[in-house]
Each structure stands twice: as C-alpha cells, then as structure tokens.
Design a protein around this motif. Sequence first.
Motif, PDB file in Angstrom:
ATOM      1  N   ALA A  73      40.196  44.176  45.039  1.00 40.25           N
ATOM      2  CA  ALA A  73      39.931  44.662  43.674  1.00 40.25           C
ATOM      3  C   ALA A  73      39.652  43.473  42.762  1.00 40.25           C
ATOM      4  O   ALA A  73      38.708  43.499  41.953  1.00 40.25           O
ATOM      5  CB  ALA A  73      41.113  45.484  43.175  1.00 40.25           C
ATOM      6  N   TYR A  85      39.717  43.679  33.481  1.00 34.62           N
ATOM      7  CA  TYR A  85      39.367  44.884  34.243  1.00 34.62           C
ATOM      8  C   TYR A  85      40.626  45.710  34.442  1.00 34.62           C
ATOM      9  O   TYR A  85      41.739  45.257  34.189  1.00 34.62           O
ATOM     10  CB  TYR A  85      38.728  44.511  35.587  1.00 34.62           C
ATOM     11  CG  TYR A  85      39.607  43.693  36.512  1.00 34.62           C
ATOM     12  CD1 TYR A  85      40.360  44.303  37.500  1.00 34.62           C
ATOM     13  CD2 TYR A  85      39.697  42.303  36.382  1.00 34.62           C
ATOM     14  CE1 TYR A  85      41.169  43.559  38.348  1.00 34.62           C
ATOM     15  CE2 TYR A  85      40.503  41.556  37.220  1.00 34.62           C
ATOM     16  CZ  TYR A  85      41.229  42.179  38.199  1.00 34.62           C
ATOM     17  OH  TYR A  85      42.035  41.446  39.028  1.00 34.62           O
ATOM     18  N   VAL A  87      42.646  48.367  37.225  1.00 33.79           N
ATOM     19  CA  VAL A  87      42.753  48.922  38.583  1.00 33.79           C
ATOM     20  C   VAL A  87      43.607  50.183  38.474  1.00 33.79           C
ATOM     21  O   VAL A  87      44.720  50.132  37.954  1.00 33.79           O
ATOM     22  CB  VAL A  87      43.407  47.922  39.553  1.00 33.79           C
ATOM     23  CG1 VAL A  87      43.501  48.518  40.957  1.00 33.79           C
ATOM     24  CG2 VAL A  87      42.625  46.610  39.583  1.00 33.79           C
ATOM     25  N   VAL A 106      38.192  50.213  40.322  1.00 27.68           N
ATOM     26  CA  VAL A 106      38.066  48.972  39.556  1.00 27.68           C
ATOM     27  C   VAL A 106      37.080  49.246  38.426  1.00 27.68           C
ATOM     28  O   VAL A 106      35.903  49.559  38.683  1.00 27.68           O
ATOM     29  CB  VAL A 106      37.571  47.809  40.424  1.00 27.68           C
ATOM     30  CG1 VAL A 106      37.489  46.527  39.594  1.00 27.68           C
ATOM     31  CG2 VAL A 106      38.487  47.606  41.634  1.00 27.68           C
TER      32      VAL A 106
END
Length: 117
Positions: A73, A85, A87, A106
């Motif tokens: 990821a 980002y 997850v 992701v």
Amino acid sequence: MAGEPQADCLFCKIVAGEVPATVVRETETTVAFRDINPQAPTHVLVIPKLHHPDAAALAAAAPEVAADVLREAGRVAEGEGAESYRVVFNTGSGAGQTVFHAHAHVLAGRGLQWPPG
Ligand code: 5GP
Ligand code: ZN
C-alpha cells in the motif's frame, strides 16, 4: 480450506488472470490494481493472492502476507507520487465491504476528510 482460491470470488479470478484488471504492482504474495469505480484520483486495491475473507482473518492466518499488503500500500502511494494517502479495509457489509477477499483501498490525490463517512 483457508487461503485456497474460491471459485466464486472476483478477486481470486483477478489473481488467476481470469478477470482483467489494470495492475500497477505485483509481488510474490500480492497484486495491486486500479479500482473499477474510483473514489479518488488514485484508488488502488492491494490484495493478497491468498483468499481470506477480510483483513483481520488474513492477519490471523498469514501475518507476513498482511504485512506485505501494508508495505505494498505504501509503495503504491509512493509510485503515485502521493505524500498523503489513506488505507481503508472495509470489514463487513455494514461498513461497505462488497468483495469478501481481503483488500486494502489506497486513496490519494484529493483532500481526504477526517473523520471519514
Ligand atoms: P469493498 O466495497 O469490498 O470495500 O471494495 C470492493 C471494491 O472493488 C469496490 O471499490 C469496487 O469498486 C471494486 N470492484 C468491484 N468489482 C471490480 C472489478 O471487476 N474490477 C476492479 N478493478 N474493481 C472492482
Ligand atoms: Zn478470493
């Protein structure tokens, strides 16, 4: 048996190459491919090649593969040029899980609200 391919599982079919996907990364234990219905400019799914119904089941049965999914990821985000980002592991239909083969979403490339919806 846990970890064995499931005939009726969409993501097992993607692992087997029976359903096409836009693959962005692959390792011995994982595949990362673009979500067909992206919710952000970057929306990639990272899945273990082994079939387990959700992230916790994967971690219980094959912790080293769960770690591979998390590492991948991060590499996906890096490859997309994303410093920030998210997850996400939706777990259970009430949380929006629709495919019961463990997968990390992701998400990056736009503002990500906190708390999430
Ligand atoms: P869940 O809702 O289980 O957390 O995530 C499943 C994800 O798989 C959804 O975001 C959905 O858009 C994605 N998806 C469903 N079918 C396909 C497909 O055939 N190909 C790809 N690449 N993604 C899919
Ligand atoms: Zn599967």
